[in-house]
Design a protein around this motif. Structure first.
Motif, short mmCIF file in Angstrom:
data_model
loop_
_atom_site.label_atom_id
_atom_site.label_comp_id
_atom_site.label_asym_id
_atom_site.label_seq_id
_atom_site.Cartn_x
_atom_site.Cartn_y
_atom_site.Cartn_z
N LYS A 1 9.66 -7.37 -16.47
CA LYS A 1 9.30 -5.82 -17.00
C LYS A 1 8.30 -4.92 -16.82
O LYS A 1 8.46 -4.13 -16.78
N ARG A 2 7.25 -5.67 -16.79
CA ARG A 2 5.92 -4.57 -17.02
C ARG A 2 6.04 -3.74 -15.69
O ARG A 2 6.24 -4.43 -14.34
N PRO A 3 5.37 -2.70 -15.41
CA PRO A 3 5.01 -1.92 -14.11
C PRO A 3 4.94 -2.55 -13.40
O PRO A 3 3.59 -3.77 -13.65
N LEU A 4 5.10 -2.34 -11.88
CA LEU A 4 4.42 -3.37 -10.80
C LEU A 4 3.15 -2.52 -10.13
O LEU A 4 3.01 -0.99 -9.85
N VAL A 5 1.54 -3.04 -10.25
CA VAL A 5 0.77 -2.39 -9.69
C VAL A 5 1.22 -3.37 -7.92
O VAL A 5 0.76 -4.42 -8.00
N TRP A 6 0.80 -2.06 -7.43
CA TRP A 6 0.53 -2.26 -5.96
C TRP A 6 -0.20 -1.45 -4.90
O TRP A 6 -0.35 -0.41 -5.33
N PRO A 7 -1.03 -2.23 -4.58
CA PRO A 7 -1.87 -3.67 -4.25
C PRO A 7 -2.53 -4.50 -5.56
O PRO A 7 -2.06 -3.82 -6.55
N PRO A 8 -1.86 -5.95 -5.85
CA PRO A 8 -2.64 -6.39 -6.80
C PRO A 8 -3.96 -5.91 -6.81
O PRO A 8 -4.86 -6.22 -6.17
N ILE B 1 -7.45 17.51 2.51
CA ILE B 1 -6.11 15.87 1.26
C ILE B 1 -5.73 15.67 2.42
O ILE B 1 -5.59 16.06 3.44
N LEU B 2 -5.69 14.39 2.10
CA LEU B 2 -5.18 13.36 3.00
C LEU B 2 -4.27 12.12 1.83
O LEU B 2 -4.73 12.07 1.48
N ASP B 3 -2.92 12.41 2.73
CA ASP B 3 -1.85 11.51 2.62
C ASP B 3 -1.85 10.53 2.81
O ASP B 3 -1.91 9.88 3.89
N THR B 4 -1.60 9.33 2.53
CA THR B 4 -1.64 8.14 1.91
C THR B 4 -0.61 7.83 1.16
O THR B 4 0.36 7.75 1.15
N PRO B 5 -0.19 6.13 1.84
CA PRO B 5 0.83 5.82 1.65
C PRO B 5 0.92 5.20 -0.38
O PRO B 5 2.25 5.14 -1.10
N THR B 6 -0.01 5.50 -0.23
CA THR B 6 -0.60 5.32 -1.64
C THR B 6 -1.06 6.18 -2.76
O THR B 6 -1.11 5.61 -4.14
N GLY B 7 -1.12 7.13 -1.79
CA GLY B 7 -1.27 8.22 -2.74
C GLY B 7 -2.32 8.67 -1.91
O GLY B 7 -2.03 8.84 -0.81
N ASN B 8 -2.76 10.70 -2.90
CA ASN B 8 -3.54 11.61 -1.81
C ASN B 8 -4.69 11.17 -2.38
O ASN B 8 -4.64 11.39 -3.52
#
Length: 710
Positions: free
Chosen positions: A267-274, A379-386
């Protein structure tokens, strides 16, 4: 030691600035040469600074583009996503990496191999083996760890269905340690039919590894464990296929991780990558049949790690800095990459300050003395954020590099200035000082031979210290010899003049006696010959004891008194025919005009002018005497018709020895030497008057001007 320059014995005059013009010129030339050398070095250094700065700006922009291109590449994103927990491979195992992809298509050899190569996640081993251990960046694609790599093995031995013993087949053994738990798998090779260029292919069926050499009869394959082996048909060292040779074997495995799956349903928010991804440890071994020695072991030392941000930092120029910060985080969590600092030399501090002071002309119509340090933001755009990527240049590095080059070149500049100074010293001591000494002594000789300074000191010039085999020494010796010859010639000239003076004394003595007799014969005042005998006596007195006409005329004593110019000119016109000059006409005033003049000297002047006029006038034409008077002056004009005087001779005809080069031969037969007009000018000057000549419309006019006495 004997001094090079001695004070001359002659009286030294005060020399003006022109006497030192050569010395000033030479010194100015050397000074300008030194200044031009320094100025040229400064200008070149400034231009080099501008070129270096412009080149650095272009290089900085190019470096920024290269860094961003690498960061946008899958390998750059892999290095960026794993910058916080990436570690070097060690004997304790590998830490899985976070891929820039959501998942890997591990069932396809080409796709899996291409994805791994583009991402650069594979660890390279000394024997040519490789291994990429990574997870996808999308947790909902499944909680798996992907193992993709290759190793060298002989012909693969598969496990037959139902066989429990594993020592006789090729197999993979995998161990995972995470969060205090250990997971072990063993996956024997099971062959499938060959496909395409792959000579051997098959599955790796995963079982829980209990550490035994054989599988338990109740063992079941792990449901989500998937693996593949592909072996090439080419040998490693030889072309073609040789039985038993080592061939490259490519493998692709997907490990199921239950802890990842459990985190998806919490139920807690998922942190990815671990957060503990860097603390996980993986070990992969590939075992062959009949031996416990691994064909490949991921814990083998000497492996080269996967792509990292350190490789991106190596592309930066010295002094440049790149800061990468994920948007939404603080600056303290930013990643900083610095270019290598290369400082091979230590330039002088003053040279660095001087280069910093040099202005830069980088914009049209403006100068930047202290240009801003170049910087940029992207600015660099990546799958995990900018991510915000900040680039900072290093102007100090440009100046240090330029100062290092300038330090080496400064020795050449110092050598050039030293050569200029040495050349000046040689010219100054070896030439100019000697020229100055010779100039002073020559000026002293010239000064001492002026009126009032003549005498035996003419030969006192001593140039013994200036003699030599060079040009100046030859000149000094020649000057000394010339002065000696001048002294000898002067002595001979004085002796000749004395002899000539004695001769004129004798001639004058012999002529005076018959003139006295003639004066008695023509003593009557009305006798026309009486005046001419008096003139002859006057001429003898002038030449008596004189060595030359010029000296005689200069020494002649002319007594100017009161003279009626009107009566004098009328008398000359009436008696000119006695001197062989006919048709002399007087046109003057009706009353007396008293002027300051000597009668005999003036008659000599007028006679010379009348003879010249008679020589040039056409036959049958008259010579006119005219008198004009004003309150202070009176003038007599003698005009004749005929040829005019050349313009360049109008002022020179009164000089001694100057005559008209166009005289007819008959005029030259009488021994004409250009002396008459010189005598006329000299006598007029002694009487306080002037004489001039001008061309008229039909001939020439001579004008005699006198001071009127009332």
């Amino acid at each position: 030691m004997k001094r090079l320059l001695r004070r001359p014995a002659l009286e030294m005059p005060r020399l003006g600035l022109p006497a030192f013009r050569l010395r000033i010129l030479v010194r100015s030339v050397f000074l300008l040469l030194a200044l031009a050398t320094v100025a040229l070095s400064v200008v070149l250094l400034q231009e080099e600074k501008e070129r270096a700065w412009k080149s650095y700006q272009h290089g900085f922009e190019r470096s920024q583009s290269e860094v961003m291109a690498r960061l946008r590449h899958p390998s750059g994103q892999l290095a960026l996503l794993n910058a916080g927990h990436q570690q070097q491979p060690a004997g304790s195992g590998l830490a899985p990496l976070l891929l820039p992809y959501s998942a890997l298509d591990f069932d396809d050899q080409n796709k899996a191999q291409q994805a791994v190569e583009m991402a650069g996640c594979a660890v390279q081993y000394p024997d040519g083996s490789s291994l990429c251990a990574a997870i996808g960046n999308n947790p909902y694609a499944g909680g798996f760890i992907y193992l993709v790599g290759s190793f060298y093995a002989g012909e693969l031995v598969p496990r037959e269905r139902g066989v429990l013993a594993l020592e006789g087949v090729h197999r993979a053994r995998i161990a995972l340690d995470m969060r205090g738990e250990q997971f072990r798998w063993v996956a024997p090779f099971e062959a499938l039919a060959p496909q395409g260029t792959v000579s051997t292919r098959g599955r790796l069926t995963g079982f829980v590894d209990t550490g035994d050499a054989a599988l338990d009869i109740r063992a079941r394959p792990v449901r989500d464990f998937r693996g593949w082996l592909w072996q090439s048909g080419n040998c490693r060292d030889l072309a073609g296929a040789m039985p038993g040779c080592a061939r490259r074997t490519f493998y692709s495995i997907r490990l199921p991780v239950e802890l990842f799956r459990e985190a998806l349903f919490q139920k807690r928010p998922l942190v990815w990558p671990p957060e503990d991804l860097g603390a996980m440890r993986l070990r992969v071994q590939m075992l062959g049949p009949g031996t416990r020695t691994a064909l490949f072991d991921s814990n083998t030392p000497g492996a080269q790690p996967a792509a990292s941000l350190a490789e991106v930092g190596r592309t930066l120029l010295p002094g440049e800095r790149v800061q990468i910060r994920k948007l939404g985080t603080s600056d303290s969590e930013a990643i900083t990459l610095n270019g290598t600092e290369v400082q091979a030399e230590h330039p002088a501090p003053w040279l660095i300050r001087f280069i910093s002071w040099l202005p830069l002309d980088l914009r049209s119509g403006a100068q930047a003395r202290a240009p801003e340090v170049p910087s940029g933001l992207d600015i660099l755009d990546t799958p995990t954020g900018n991510y915000a990527v900040t680039f900072t240049g290093n102007l100090r590095g440009v100046e240090l590099g330029l100062a290092a080059v300038a330090t080496r070149l400064s020795w050449y500049l110092a050598a050039m200035l030293g050569a200029i100074a040495l050349a000046w010293l040689v010219v100054e001591v070896g030439l100019l000082r000697r020229v100055t000494a010779l100039t002073r002594r020559a000026a002293a000789v010239s000064y001492n031979v002026q009126p009032g300074h003549t005498g035996p000191r003419l030969g006192d010039l001593d140039v013994s210290d200036l003699r030599g085999s060079d040009e100046l020494g030859i000149l000094a010796g020649g000057l000394a010899d010339l002065l000696q010859r001048v002294k000898d010639d002067l002595a001979r000239e004085q002796l000749r003049a004395q002899q000539e003076r004695d001769m004129w004394h004798a001639v004058g003595h012999e002529i005076m006696s018959p003139l006295q007799s003639l004066m008695v014969l023509h003593g009557a005042p009305g006798d026309p010959g009486h005046r001419y005998i008096q003139r002859m006596q006057q001429a003898v007195h002038v030449l008596y004891g004189t060595a030359s006409p010029a000296e005689a005329l200069e020494a002649a004593d002319v007594t100017a008194g009161r003279l009626d110019l009107h009566a004098f000119l009328r008398h000359v016109a009436d008696n000119a025919h006695f001197a062989g000059i006919d048709q002399v006409v007087y046109a003057g005033s009706t009353g007396p005009v008293i002027v300051r003049a000597d009668e005999f000297a003036l008659e000599d002047v007028v006679t010379h002018i009348l003879r010249n006029a008679d020589r040039y006038r056409p036959a049958g034409t008259a010579i006119t005497l005219a008198l004009q008077a004003s309150e202070s002056t009176a003038s007599a004009t003698l005009t004749n018709q005929g040829a005019t005087i050349a313009e360049d001779l109008l002022e020179r005809i009164f000089e001694l020895g100057v005559s008209d080069p166009g005289l007819p031969p008959l005029a030259s037969e009488g021994g004409h030497r250009g002396q008459g007009l010189f005598v006329a000018k000299t006598y007029m000057a002694k009487m306080g008057g002037t004489i001039s000549a001008r061309n008229t419309a039909g001939g020439v006019a001579f004008t005699l001007t006198f001071q009127r006495l009332g």
